[in-house]
Design an enzyme around this catalytic site. Sequence first.
Site: not given
Length: 311
Positions: A136, A187
């Site tokens: 992340d 992402r």
Amino acid sequence: MLQTVSRTFFHVLAGSQVLKSFASRYGMRGQGGFARRFIAGEGVEEALLAARQIQASGLHITLDLLGESVSSTAEASAATRSYTGLMESMASAGVERNISLKLTQLGLNVDRATCVDNLRRILDAGVAREFFIRIDMENSPYTEVTLDVFETMWQQGYRNTGTVLQSYLPRSEGDAARMNELGARVRLVKGAYKEPKEVAYQSKAEVDAAFVRIMKLLLAGGTFPAIATHDPAMLAATRTFASGRGIMPANYEFQMLYGIRRDLQADLKTEGFQLRVYVPFGREWFPYFMRRLGERPANVGFVIRGILGER
Ligand code: FDA
């Protein structure tokens, strides 16, 4: 504007120990706990249950064992052990082998070498068990070091990993080109943190326009990008661009957060797109929860109703 004010407000509240201890006490209590809309549970079993239910409806999952900003080697090692344990549990439970983690959870604030060692342990366990591990992206002081650690692992031959770029950072267009060149999986998100105007776009229009530009870069030249948003305009732009270029739904995926826009999640699946749900769980849910409130002030009403109903 409203979103900026709201983020600032929740950023301040997120630092409140009183609020944290109140929320931690009541937020996940019972099935009606007000944080349960966004958090699958505090334990692994609850996360596995949520994962199974999501997969049964034809969607994909990634599990996030919540935690961030640890300040000691011992905490970073404990988080690393928890992640390797989680991978074992997921493999035995037969759920999809995909996890998301944060580098400050693995000790990036303690020192980089500790973090890299811990990440390597998780990636090695992932290689052995065929997991995909998404790193992340945290707030802007960590952008460069996160990409740098990611690239180090990539140079060392790890291919079972990918990272995240945030469209609110003007630098992300360059970073997308950098990741495309590597062949790494990205992402794309808008960005969830309160950032100063020196490093981030402040208006929704600018963030959205950058999102569309980066989406195009990733779809046209990237490797299996994940377009992570609940914004119908971003979803439509992605679909239009992909179909115009003949990019098939098998070559990319959409991602959304647990508990947000379940209607859209189901619609995309029905229309033949791949949709992965990010499923957060664990005891350290407070900062994640506050970021979700900051994204949408209307969520506060929902929480207050939950609290009044609960106590
Ligand atoms: P936007 O904020 O414009 O919202 C569009 C619509 O979505 C809203 O009108 C509302 O309907 C719905 N919505 C959005 N947020 C909601 C909420 N909290 N509650 C209820 N409805 C909501 N960020 C980051 O900085 N680093 C990361 O690594 C990640 N990882 C990540 C993974 C996945 C799978 C997703 C979907 C998102 C992230 N994010 C993230 C968070 C991301 O940066 C962003 O803050 C949120 O996705 C909200 O932005 P949207 O793109 O949904 O658009």
